[in-house]
Design a protein around this motif. Sequence first.
Motif, PDB file in Angstrom:
ATOM      1  N   ALA A 180      39.315  39.767  10.507  1.00  0.00           N
ATOM      2  CA  ALA A 180      37.890  40.008   9.894  1.00  0.00           C
ATOM      3  C   ALA A 180      37.249  41.488  10.385  1.00  0.00           C
ATOM      4  N   SER A 181      36.461  41.791   9.405  1.00  0.00           N
ATOM      5  CA  SER A 181      36.084  43.213   9.748  1.00  0.00           C
ATOM      6  C   SER A 181      34.664  43.247   9.218  1.00  0.00           C
ATOM      7  N   VAL A 182      33.579  44.322   9.780  1.00  0.00           N
ATOM      8  CA  VAL A 182      32.400  44.074   9.624  1.00  0.00           C
ATOM      9  C   VAL A 182      31.917  45.576   9.333  1.00  0.00           C
ATOM     10  N   SER A 183      31.095  45.858   8.289  1.00  0.00           N
ATOM     11  CA  SER A 183      30.238  47.493   8.328  1.00  0.00           C
ATOM     12  C   SER A 183      28.876  46.984   8.261  1.00  0.00           C
ATOM     13  N   GLU A 184      28.128  48.017   8.181  1.00  0.00           N
ATOM     14  CA  GLU A 184      26.669  47.625   8.346  1.00  0.00           C
ATOM     15  C   GLU A 184      26.311  46.579   7.310  1.00  0.00           C
ATOM     16  N   ASP A 185      26.920  46.947   5.769  1.00  0.00           N
ATOM     17  CA  ASP A 185      26.527  46.125   4.836  1.00  0.00           C
ATOM     18  C   ASP A 185      27.362  45.183   4.535  1.00  0.00           C
ATOM     19  N   SER A 186      28.301  44.639   5.110  1.00  0.00           N
ATOM     20  CA  SER A 186      29.052  43.504   4.645  1.00  0.00           C
ATOM     21  C   SER A 186      30.143  43.065   5.851  1.00  0.00           C
ATOM     22  N   ALA A 187      30.723  41.953   5.534  1.00  0.00           N
ATOM     23  CA  ALA A 187      31.894  41.442   6.299  1.00  0.00           C
ATOM     24  C   ALA A 187      32.942  40.887   5.460  1.00  0.00           C
ATOM     25  N   ARG A 188      34.106  41.113   6.107  1.00  0.00           N
ATOM     26  CA  ARG A 188      35.120  40.706   5.084  1.00  0.00           C
ATOM     27  C   ARG A 188      36.263  39.929   5.921  1.00  0.00           C
ATOM     28  N   VAL A 189      36.990  39.010   5.265  1.00  0.00           N
ATOM     29  CA  VAL A 189      38.283  38.591   5.927  1.00  0.00           C
ATOM     30  C   VAL A 189      39.384  38.666   5.178  1.00  0.00           C
ATOM     31  N   TRP A 190      40.588  39.243   5.723  1.00  0.00           N
ATOM     32  CA  TRP A 190      41.548  39.786   5.082  1.00  0.00           C
ATOM     33  C   TRP A 190      42.890  39.023   5.545  1.00  0.00           C
ATOM     34  N   SER A 191      43.748  38.774   4.829  1.00  0.00           N
ATOM     35  CA  SER A 191      45.228  37.824   5.006  1.00  0.00           C
ATOM     36  C   SER A 191      46.504  38.802   5.152  1.00  0.00           C
ATOM     37  N   ALA A 192      46.794  38.910   6.614  1.00  0.00           N
ATOM     38  CA  ALA A 192      47.713  40.032   6.729  1.00  0.00           C
ATOM     39  C   ALA A 192      49.366  39.308   6.216  1.00  0.00           C
ATOM     40  N   MET A 193      49.147  37.915   5.708  1.00  0.00           N
ATOM     41  CA  MET A 193      50.400  37.322   5.386  1.00  0.00           C
ATOM     42  C   MET A 193      50.519  37.546   3.853  1.00  0.00           C
ATOM     43  N   SER A 194      49.323  38.067   3.111  1.00  0.00           N
ATOM     44  CA  SER A 194      49.537  38.105   1.773  1.00  0.00           C
ATOM     45  C   SER A 194      49.261  39.760   1.291  1.00  0.00           C
ATOM     46  N   GLY A 195      49.780  40.751   2.240  1.00  0.00           N
ATOM     47  CA  GLY A 195      49.758  41.947   1.947  1.00  0.00           C
ATOM     48  C   GLY A 195      48.397  42.570   2.187  1.00  0.00           C
ATOM     49  N   GLY A 196      47.578  42.012   2.940  1.00  0.00           N
ATOM     50  CA  GLY A 196      46.305  42.703   3.464  1.00  0.00           C
ATOM     51  C   GLY A 196      45.273  42.383   2.232  1.00  0.00           C
ATOM     52  N   LYS A 197      45.383  41.396   1.608  1.00  0.00           N
ATOM     53  CA  LYS A 197      44.529  40.917   0.560  1.00  0.00           C
ATOM     54  C   LYS A 197      43.099  40.501   1.149  1.00  0.00           C
ATOM     55  N   CYS A 198      41.941  40.999   0.587  1.00  0.00           N
ATOM     56  CA  CYS A 198      40.634  40.532   0.969  1.00  0.00           C
ATOM     57  C   CYS A 198      40.270  39.223   0.373  1.00  0.00           C
ATOM     58  N   ILE A 199      40.027  38.211   1.304  1.00  0.00           N
ATOM     59  CA  ILE A 199      40.078  36.805   0.504  1.00  0.00           C
ATOM     60  C   ILE A 199      38.578  36.181   0.527  1.00  0.00           C
ATOM     61  N   HIS A 200      37.726  36.991   1.382  1.00  0.00           N
ATOM     62  CA  HIS A 200      36.495  36.564   1.532  1.00  0.00           C
ATOM     63  C   HIS A 200      35.546  37.476   1.974  1.00  0.00           C
ATOM     64  N   GLU A 201      34.173  37.812   1.214  1.00  0.00           N
ATOM     65  CA  GLU A 201      33.334  38.695   1.704  1.00  0.00           C
ATOM     66  C   GLU A 201      32.023  38.182   1.865  1.00  0.00           C
ATOM     67  N   LEU A 202      31.317  38.850   2.634  1.00  0.00           N
ATOM     68  CA  LEU A 202      29.841  38.445   2.648  1.00  0.00           C
ATOM     69  C   LEU A 202      28.929  39.625   2.854  1.00  0.00           C
ATOM     70  N   SER A 203      27.782  39.786   2.107  1.00  0.00           N
ATOM     71  CA  SER A 203      26.891  40.688   2.292  1.00  0.00           C
ATOM     72  C   SER A 203      25.870  40.419   3.488  1.00  0.00           C
ATOM     73  N   SER A 204      25.565  41.591   4.129  1.00  0.00           N
ATOM     74  CA  SER A 204      24.822  41.775   5.252  1.00  0.00           C
ATOM     75  C   SER A 204      23.201  41.488   4.923  1.00  0.00           C
ATOM     76  N   ASN A 205      22.794  41.720   3.790  1.00  0.00           N
ATOM     77  CA  ASN A 205      21.533  41.465   3.157  1.00  0.00           C
ATOM     78  C   ASN A 205      20.311  42.037   4.259  1.00  0.00           C
ATOM     79  N   GLY A 206      20.938  43.278   4.671  1.00  0.00           N
ATOM     80  CA  GLY A 206      20.020  44.114   5.594  1.00  0.00           C
ATOM     81  C   GLY A 206      20.058  43.674   6.812  1.00  0.00           C
ATOM     82  N   LYS A 207      20.954  42.815   7.344  1.00  0.00           N
ATOM     83  CA  LYS A 207      20.945  42.455   8.728  1.00  0.00           C
ATOM     84  C   LYS A 207      21.957  43.371   9.652  1.00  0.00           C
ATOM     85  N   LYS A 208      22.441  44.391   9.115  1.00  0.00           N
ATOM     86  CA  LYS A 208      22.915  45.470   9.636  1.00  0.00           C
ATOM     87  C   LYS A 208      24.173  44.932  10.783  1.00  0.00           C
ATOM     88  N   PHE A 209      25.079  44.416  10.204  1.00  0.00           N
ATOM     89  CA  PHE A 209      26.295  43.862  10.950  1.00  0.00           C
ATOM     90  C   PHE A 209      26.750  45.027  11.716  1.00  0.00           C
TER      91      PHE A 209
END
Length: 472
Positions: A376-405
């Motif tokens: 999982a990774s977060v930047s100020e504007d979004s969070a993402r979940v990546w699969s290391a088993m499928s070549g680092g593919k991003c499988i889910h994304e969430l917008s922070s909607n101003g909550k400053k992750f």
Amino acid sequence: MAGSDGWDAEKMFELYLHDYLVKKKMHKTAAIFRNEANLGETHVDVDSTEGFLHEWWSMFYDVYASRQLEYQPAKEGGPVKVKIPSTIPQVAMNRHGPGQLPEDCLRRLAETFNPNLGPLDLNKPSFPMSAAVGSSHPQQQTHKRAQIQDINMEETTTTDPILYGTPETELSITGSSYDAGFTFEEVITLQCSNGLSCCHFSSDGELLASAGNIRKVLIWDMETYGSISTSEGHTHLITDLRFRPSSTLFATSSLDKTVRIWDAARPNKSLYKFLGHVQQVMSLDFHPQKLDLLCSCDQNNEIRLWNINNYSCTRVSKGATKQVRFQPQFGKLLATVERNIINLIDVETDSVQFYLKGHVKDILSICWDASGKYIASVSEDSARVWSAMSGGKCIHELSSNGKKFQSCTFHPGYSQLLIIGGDQSLELWDPTENNKTSSVPAHDGLIAALADSPQTGMVASACHDDCVKLWK
């Protein structure tokens, strides 16, 4: 036989069998078996007094018996209804009888004997994410509580007659009572000073260390909540700290361009100071298996590997400006943050296996799930979940909607639940629920760091408001 992802099921079985022999004090037999199975110096850490195989057998037998009692054959072509108990017995860690295994054992079972399923099966349905705020534990007047409601676990309809361990049967989120639902409560507030930037639990969950602007580390006893502090070894802010696995040793990195090694049992003075970085050191981490191996990175994009036994730097490379985290369990991969990109680096060959691209703003925090298959990774504007088993593919994304992750960690008991620290609140996100989160008021500022303890089920949040809060 090793699978396509490098998993060697037979070797893992041999390691767990050796661990069982040792736990049963059959040391001569264990030594003979280790030699004949060519285990070498490889070992596996099992937090169980009886050994993992004993836990597995105990659970398997009770599950089998439960299936015989509960399973009622369905009509041909129709679904199967499975009766699920409304409560789960409360048991102490490593003091449980058959059928009373803690959540971490169930997780280890899933990830060990079915690595393709893993504890973070992001393709199966999950729990509803409605939340509420309630009252506090006895030591405080107010608290924050997220309660996941509307779960009817009395009867679950499935097309598979197997009660446990199937993607179709939703058992990934369980608590002390199915009727009450999943809860996330503040346990206690630990007062600090001068702002916090990092925190971490020891492997056994008995210690919590936190640090930041004060240039020293506060070490908290998780039984008494008393604290002691290290001496001021660093001359500037401490950016990161990590306990060595199964040890009271821990390491700190700092803006003073140094890395220091400490012992929580003797914190009055650092054991050693590593020099070599020419820029501010931003992060570090211990290897989960090679316990003498420590990794650090600085703002100059430099990664250094250190041998803490002979006090030397063993390798210098490029590829990290913010954070470094070894893959759990085996440490085959090293995840590093370089601006808005995550690099997955093969530790042995020092070669980048995958570049994880997608964030627009700089990544502020990353974490692995317990199986080492997802990041999982977060930047100020979004969070993402990546699969290391499928070549680092991003499988889910969430917008922070101003909550400053700002920070993130997976829940220690419910491994597909991601906890995100933002501006004053914690967000509980089940990636399968897409953009649905549960918001928990938590602090009076940015939540700089999160840590979790699989042994105790505790989560710690460290904030610039000069306090650490514990959640469970």
